[in-house]
Design a protein around this motif. Structure first.
Motif, PDB file in Angstrom:
ATOM      1  N   MET A   1       6.387  -1.925  -1.225  1.00  0.00           N
ATOM      2  CA  MET A   1       4.788  -2.749  -1.119  1.00  0.00           C
ATOM      3  C   MET A   1       5.099  -3.261  -2.222  1.00  0.00           C
ATOM      4  O   MET A   1       4.784  -2.417  -3.153  1.00  0.00           O
ATOM      5  CB  MET A   1       3.760  -2.235  -0.506  1.00  0.00           C
ATOM      6  N   ASN A   2       4.872  -4.637  -2.248  1.00  0.00           N
ATOM      7  CA  ASN A   2       3.869  -5.661  -4.152  1.00  0.00           C
ATOM      8  C   ASN A   2       2.737  -5.599  -4.002  1.00  0.00           C
ATOM      9  O   ASN A   2       1.651  -5.303  -2.415  1.00  0.00           O
ATOM     10  CB  ASN A   2       4.686  -6.743  -3.958  1.00  0.00           C
ATOM     11  N   GLY A   3       2.451  -5.836  -5.300  1.00  0.00           N
ATOM     12  CA  GLY A   3       0.848  -5.819  -5.404  1.00  0.00           C
ATOM     13  C   GLY A   3      -0.185  -6.757  -4.968  1.00  0.00           C
ATOM     14  O   GLY A   3      -1.030  -6.279  -4.705  1.00  0.00           O
ATOM     15  N   ARG A   4       0.623  -8.159  -3.851  1.00  0.00           N
ATOM     16  CA  ARG A   4      -0.717  -8.567  -3.372  1.00  0.00           C
ATOM     17  C   ARG A   4      -0.725  -8.465  -2.684  1.00  0.00           C
ATOM     18  O   ARG A   4      -1.549  -8.376  -1.329  1.00  0.00           O
ATOM     19  CB  ARG A   4       0.299 -10.550  -3.754  1.00  0.00           C
ATOM     20  N   THR A   5       0.804  -8.003  -1.591  1.00  0.00           N
ATOM     21  CA  THR A   5       0.442  -6.848   0.092  1.00  0.00           C
ATOM     22  C   THR A   5      -0.412  -6.416  -0.616  1.00  0.00           C
ATOM     23  O   THR A   5      -1.869  -5.598   0.669  1.00  0.00           O
ATOM     24  CB  THR A   5       1.677  -6.484   0.775  1.00  0.00           C
ATOM     25  N   GLU A   6      -0.349  -5.225  -1.013  1.00  0.00           N
ATOM     26  CA  GLU A   6      -1.188  -4.134  -1.326  1.00  0.00           C
ATOM     27  C   GLU A   6      -2.590  -4.296  -1.218  1.00  0.00           C
ATOM     28  O   GLU A   6      -4.189  -3.906  -1.056  1.00  0.00           O
ATOM     29  CB  GLU A   6      -1.003  -3.545  -2.819  1.00  0.00           C
ATOM     30  N   GLU A   7      -3.018  -5.450  -2.730  1.00  0.00           N
ATOM     31  CA  GLU A   7      -4.234  -5.945  -2.603  1.00  0.00           C
ATOM     32  C   GLU A   7      -4.949  -6.418  -1.191  1.00  0.00           C
ATOM     33  O   GLU A   7      -6.182  -6.372  -0.832  1.00  0.00           O
ATOM     34  CB  GLU A   7      -4.088  -6.741  -3.652  1.00  0.00           C
ATOM     35  N   ALA A   8      -4.448  -7.274  -0.369  1.00  0.00           N
ATOM     36  CA  ALA A   8      -4.713  -7.662   0.750  1.00  0.00           C
ATOM     37  C   ALA A   8      -5.107  -6.712   1.970  1.00  0.00           C
ATOM     38  O   ALA A   8      -6.183  -6.883   2.315  1.00  0.00           O
ATOM     39  CB  ALA A   8      -3.755  -9.240   1.673  1.00  0.00           C
ATOM     40  N   LEU A   9      -4.145  -5.229   1.882  1.00  0.00           N
ATOM     41  CA  LEU A   9      -3.977  -4.276   2.376  1.00  0.00           C
ATOM     42  C   LEU A   9      -6.017  -3.411   2.529  1.00  0.00           C
ATOM     43  O   LEU A   9      -5.856  -3.582   2.757  1.00  0.00           O
ATOM     44  CB  LEU A   9      -3.037  -3.359   2.725  1.00  0.00           C
ATOM     45  N   ARG A  10      -5.348  -3.533   1.307  1.00  0.00           N
ATOM     46  CA  ARG A  10      -6.461  -3.038   0.379  1.00  0.00           C
ATOM     47  C   ARG A  10      -8.216  -3.613   0.536  1.00  0.00           C
ATOM     48  O   ARG A  10      -8.835  -2.688   1.252  1.00  0.00           O
ATOM     49  CB  ARG A  10      -6.908  -3.140  -0.836  1.00  0.00           C
ATOM     50  N   ALA A  11      -8.404  -5.529   0.374  1.00  0.00           N
ATOM     51  CA  ALA A  11      -9.475  -5.524   1.389  1.00  0.00           C
ATOM     52  C   ALA A  11      -9.384  -6.213   2.485  1.00  0.00           C
ATOM     53  O   ALA A  11     -11.276  -5.600   3.303  1.00  0.00           O
ATOM     54  CB  ALA A  11      -9.189  -7.229   0.485  1.00  0.00           C
ATOM     55  N   ALA A  12      -8.179  -5.839   3.394  1.00  0.00           N
ATOM     56  CA  ALA A  12      -8.942  -5.627   4.866  1.00  0.00           C
ATOM     57  C   ALA A  12      -9.724  -4.554   5.497  1.00  0.00           C
ATOM     58  O   ALA A  12     -10.355  -4.713   6.030  1.00  0.00           O
ATOM     59  CB  ALA A  12      -7.353  -5.834   5.455  1.00  0.00           C
ATOM     60  N   VAL A  13      -9.039  -3.868   4.694  1.00  0.00           N
ATOM     61  CA  VAL A  13      -9.137  -2.208   4.853  1.00  0.00           C
ATOM     62  C   VAL A  13     -10.822  -1.807   4.777  1.00  0.00           C
ATOM     63  O   VAL A  13     -12.207  -1.512   5.419  1.00  0.00           O
ATOM     64  CB  VAL A  13      -8.823  -0.483   3.439  1.00  0.00           C
TER      65      VAL A  13
ATOM     66  N   GLU B 164       4.896 -13.024   4.959  1.00  0.00           N
ATOM     67  CA  GLU B 164       5.242 -13.984   3.536  1.00  0.00           C
ATOM     68  C   GLU B 164       4.594 -14.180   2.548  1.00  0.00           C
ATOM     69  O   GLU B 164       5.400 -14.300   1.826  1.00  0.00           O
ATOM     70  CB  GLU B 164       4.695 -15.653   4.754  1.00  0.00           C
ATOM     71  N   LEU B 165       3.746 -13.272   2.288  1.00  0.00           N
ATOM     72  CA  LEU B 165       3.118 -13.043   1.308  1.00  0.00           C
ATOM     73  C   LEU B 165       4.152 -11.941   0.348  1.00  0.00           C
ATOM     74  O   LEU B 165       4.135 -12.130  -0.733  1.00  0.00           O
ATOM     75  CB  LEU B 165       1.269 -11.949   1.087  1.00  0.00           C
ATOM     76  N   THR B 166       4.670 -10.820   0.793  1.00  0.00           N
ATOM     77  CA  THR B 166       5.407 -10.412   0.301  1.00  0.00           C
ATOM     78  C   THR B 166       6.212 -11.699  -0.026  1.00  0.00           C
ATOM     79  O   THR B 166       6.932 -10.873  -1.549  1.00  0.00           O
ATOM     80  CB  THR B 166       6.438  -9.317   1.261  1.00  0.00           C
ATOM     81  N   THR B 167       7.053 -12.505   0.607  1.00  0.00           N
ATOM     82  CA  THR B 167       8.549 -12.854   0.395  1.00  0.00           C
ATOM     83  C   THR B 167       8.412 -14.016  -1.083  1.00  0.00           C
ATOM     84  O   THR B 167       8.679 -14.113  -1.989  1.00  0.00           O
ATOM     85  CB  THR B 167       8.550 -13.457   1.327  1.00  0.00           C
ATOM     86  N   PHE B 168       7.055 -14.290  -0.805  1.00  0.00           N
ATOM     87  CA  PHE B 168       6.214 -15.475  -1.829  1.00  0.00           C
ATOM     88  C   PHE B 168       6.520 -14.711  -2.898  1.00  0.00           C
ATOM     89  O   PHE B 168       6.716 -15.010  -3.907  1.00  0.00           O
ATOM     90  CB  PHE B 168       5.020 -15.556  -1.265  1.00  0.00           C
ATOM     91  N   GLN B 169       5.479 -14.113  -2.832  1.00  0.00           N
ATOM     92  CA  GLN B 169       5.156 -12.624  -4.298  1.00  0.00           C
ATOM     93  C   GLN B 169       6.826 -11.703  -4.945  1.00  0.00           C
ATOM     94  O   GLN B 169       7.100 -12.083  -6.234  1.00  0.00           O
ATOM     95  CB  GLN B 169       4.483 -11.646  -4.283  1.00  0.00           C
ATOM     96  N   GLU B 170       7.326 -11.693  -4.303  1.00  0.00           N
ATOM     97  CA  GLU B 170       9.040 -11.469  -4.673  1.00  0.00           C
ATOM     98  C   GLU B 170       9.879 -12.448  -4.530  1.00  0.00           C
ATOM     99  O   GLU B 170      10.878 -11.885  -5.768  1.00  0.00           O
ATOM    100  CB  GLU B 170       9.926 -10.505  -3.799  1.00  0.00           C
TER     101      GLU B 170
END
Lengths: 388, 172
Positions: A1-13, B164-170
C-alpha cells in the motif's frame, strides 16, 4: 500500500469514528450492568466452590461431580391469562407479581445447574452459550445425569437431545468440538471456516454448518453426523438460491430437511436494513439437493420456529419478528421474538431478556406462564430449549 | 470499597468514554451498535475493576475488538454476506475529489467483515503496529497481514477509485 492509499484509508477510518455521538449516561448504564455481572459471577463462583471435587475433563471444561439432585424445584406456573388472585396457589415470596399476567415462578434456589430447568409448556432448558471473550460459562444439559455441564469454551451449543454439545474454540479455527457430556472428552472435527452458528437437528444427531468461500462469497452446507463424525459438504448454487445478509442453514421441525432463507433479487438493497426475502428454500441434508420452496419472507431461527402442524412459522421479518402462513407466506401477525419456540398448538415460548424470564404466550400475545431464569444466565445471549 | 470502585470507574468513563465510543463506533458502524458494544465492554471492566484498574483502557479495547468479531458469528447479528450487485461505484470519479473518496471509503468500511474492519481500525485509528494489532486481537502477525490484505482488496473492489489512487501514485 502506498502513502496516498494509506492516507485516504486513515482519513476514512477517522471519518467513520467521528460519526459517533456522545452517549448519555454510558457510565451509569455500564455501572448497573457491571453490578449485575458481578453478582452473577459471585453466584457462579459460589456454585463452583461447592463442587469441591470437580474433575478437570479438558483444558476449559469441568464436570460437576455431585450426584444429580433431581429436577430443580420450580413452582408450577399459573396456567391462566389473568392475574391469579391471592391465596394458597400463590408462588413463593421470591416471585414477582406482574401487572399483565401470571406471576413468575421463581428460579431454583442454590446451585440451579444440578437439575434440569423445566420451562412452561412442557419444555426444558437444554443449554446456554457464551459468546465472545473473555468467555463466560456456557451450559449444556446432560439428560442422562440430570444436570448441566459447564463449559469455558467461547461458544457451547447444546443439542435438543443426546449426550453431546458442540463447542467452539476461537483458537481452533476451522474446527468444531463435540463435547461428550458424560465424560467431558472433546473430539475436534475439521469442518472448514463456517459462519454464524452451528445448528443442531431436532434429534441431536446431526449439525448443520454454513460455510462461505471468502473469495467468491459462495455458500456450502456442511452436515456433521455426531456418532460417526462423518462430515459432508454440499455447495449451493448461489445464483439460483441467492442469499445475502444473514444467511445460515437451519433444520426443519422434523429434521428431514435444512432451510436457507432466500434474498429477493428484485428488491432494493440497503446495508442499513435487513435484505428483503422472497422465501425459504429447503435442501436435503443427505445429498444437498434442493427439495422445496416456501414463500415465507423472513428468516426462521431453527426447527422450533415451525409450528408442529407445519402450517405456520416464526421468522425474523424485515421489520421485526412475525408469524407467517407457510403455504402462502401471508403474515399472520407479530411474534414476540425471532427465536421464539413454537411449543404446541397456539403456544409460543420465548425469553424476555429484560426480565430474564421465559414466557409462554398464546398467538394473541396473552401471557400464559412465566418462569424466572437463574441470574447466572443473564449474560448468556443465546439459550437452547427443547421439549422435555 | 464499593464507593471507591464506583468513583474510579465513573471517573474513568467520563475521561475516556468518548474516545472509547469512537473506537466502538468504528468497529460497529452504527451508534446503537457502538453504545451496545461499549456498554457491555465497560460492564465487564467494572466487574473486574479491582484487577484491571491500572490498565483499564487496553482491557476495554480488547473486549471491544473481541466482542465485535465474535458477534459476527451470532445469529442475532447481521452477517456480512456479499450482495449480488455491489452498491454505488466510483469508477469515473476524479481523484482530486478526496472528500468523495473518503465518503465512499467510509461506507465501504462498514461493509467489511468485522475481523477485517477491526484490523484496519487498530492499524489506522489506533495507529498500532502489525505486532501490536496481533497482540490486541490475540492472533498471529501473519493473520493481521492477511486480513489487512483481504480488507484492502475488498475496499478496492467496492471503491475502484482507491485502486486508481494506487496506480496514480505508483506511476513513474
Amino acid at each position: 500500500m502506498n502513502g496516498r492509499t494509506e492516507e485516504a484509508l486513515r482519513a476514512a477510518v477517522r471519518d467513520l469514528a467521528d460519526e459517533a455521538r456522545g452517549a448519555p449516561d454510558i457510565a451509569g448504564r455500564a455501572l448497573r450492568r457491571g453490578r449485575s455481572l458481578r453478582r452473577r459471577r459471585r453466584v457462579v463462583a459460589a456454585g463452583a466452590a461447592l463442587a469441591a471435587t470437580a474433575v478437570l475433563a479438558g483444558p476449559f471444561v469441568w464436570l460437576r461431580p455431585d450426584p444429580p439432585a433431581g429436577p430443580a424445584r420450580w413452582a408450577a406456573p399459573p396456567a391462566t391469562s389473568t392475574p391469579p388472585p391471592s391465596g394458597p396457589a400463590a408462588p413463593p415470596a421470591a416471585s414477582t407479581p406482574s401487572p399483565s399476567g401470571p406471576v413468575a415462578a421463581p428460579p431454583p434456589a442454590g446451585d440451579w445447574a444440578r437439575g434440569p430447568l423445566a420451562l412452561p409448556g412442557g419444555w426444558v432448558l437444554t443449554g446456554a452459550t457464551s459468546t465472545g471473550t473473555p468467555a463466560e460459562l456456557g451450559y449444556a444439559l446432560d439428560r442422562s445425569a440430570g444436570r448441566y455441564v459447564t463449559s469455558r469454551y467461547e461458544e457451547t451449543w447444546a443439542a435438543p437431545r443426546g449426550g453431546v454439545a458442540a463447542v467452539v474454540d476461537y483458537e481452533r479455527r476451522g474446527e468444531l468440538g463435540l463435547l461428550e457430556l458424560r465424560t467431558g472428552q472433546v473430539r475436534w472435527v475439521k469442518v472448514g471456516s463456517f459462519i454464524m452458528t452451528p445448528h443442531w437437528s431436532p434429534d441431536g444427531r446431526r449439525l448443520a454448518l454454513t460455510l462461505m468461500d471468502k473469495d467468491d462469497g459462495g455458500f456450502s452446507l456442511g452436515v456433521l453426523t455426531v456418532d460417526t463424525a462423518d462430515y459432508r459438504t454440499f455447495p449451493v448454487d448461489g445464483k439460483r438460491y441467492l442469499c445475502t445478509d444473514q444467511c445460515f442453514f437451519t433444520w426443519s421441525r422434523d429434521g428431514a430437511e435444512v432451510a436457507l432463507q432466500q434474498t429477493d433479487p428484485d428488491a432494493s438493497v440497503s446495508e442499513s436494513q435487513p435484505h428483503a426475502r422472497r422465501g425459504v428454500q429447503f435442501f436435503s441434508p443427505d445429498d444437498g439437493r434442493p427439495s422445496r420452496f416456501v414463500p415465507v419472507k423472513g428468516d426462521p431461527d431453527g426447527p422450533w420456529s415451525w409450528s408442529p402442524d407445519g402450517r405456520s412459522v416464526i421468522v425474523k421479518g424485515p421489520d421485526g419478528p412475525l408469524l407467517a402462513e407457510v403455504a402462502t407466506g401471508r403474515t399472520i401477525g407479530p411474534a414476540p421474538a425471532a427465536d421464539a419456540a413454537w411449543v404446541a398448538g397456539d403456544q409460543l415460548l420465548y425469553r424476555d431478556r429484560r426480565a430474564n424470564e421465559m414466557l409462554l404466550v398464546d398467538l394473541a400475545g396473552r401471557v400464559l406462564a412465566r418462569q424466572a431464569l437463574p441470574p447466572a444466565l443473564e449474560a448468556n445471549p443465546v439459550l437452547a430449549v427443547a421439549p422435555r | 470499597m464499593a464507593e471507591v470502585v464506583d468513583g474510579e470507574f465513573t471517573a474513568f468513563v467520563h475521561e475516556r468514554g468518548d474516545a472509547l465510543l469512537r473506537v466502538a463506533y468504528a468497529l460497529a458502524g452504527s451508534q446503537h451498535g457502538a453504545e451496545d458494544l461499549l456498554q457491555n465492554a465497560l460492564a465487564k471492566a467494572y466487574a473486574r475493576w479491582p484487577r484491571i484498574r491500572g490498565d483499564a483502557e487496553p482491557y476495554v479495547k480488547r473486549i471491544l475488538y473481541h466482542d465485535q468479531v465474535s458477534r459476527w458469528r451470532l445469529r442475532s447479528h447481521r452477517a456480512e454476506v456479499p450482495v449480488a450487485v455491489l452498491p454505488e461505484r466510483a469508477v469515473q470519479r476524479d481523484l482530486g475529489q478526496d472528500s468523495d473518496l473518503r465518503l465512499l471509503l467510509r461506507d465501504a468500511l462498514r461493509r467489511l467483515p468485522p475481523r477485517q474492519r477491526a484490523v484496519l481500525i487498530l492499524r489506522y485509528l489506533e495507529d498500532m503496529s502489525v505486532e501490536e494489532t496481533a497482540a490486541a486481537l490475540g492472533c498471529r502477525a501473519g493473520t493481521v497481514a492477511s486480513q489487512a490484505s483481504r480488507a484492502l482488496a475488498k475496499l478496492r473492489e467496492l471503491v475502484p477509485a482507491l485502486d486508481e489512487l494506487t496506480t496514480f501514485q505508483e506511476a513513474p
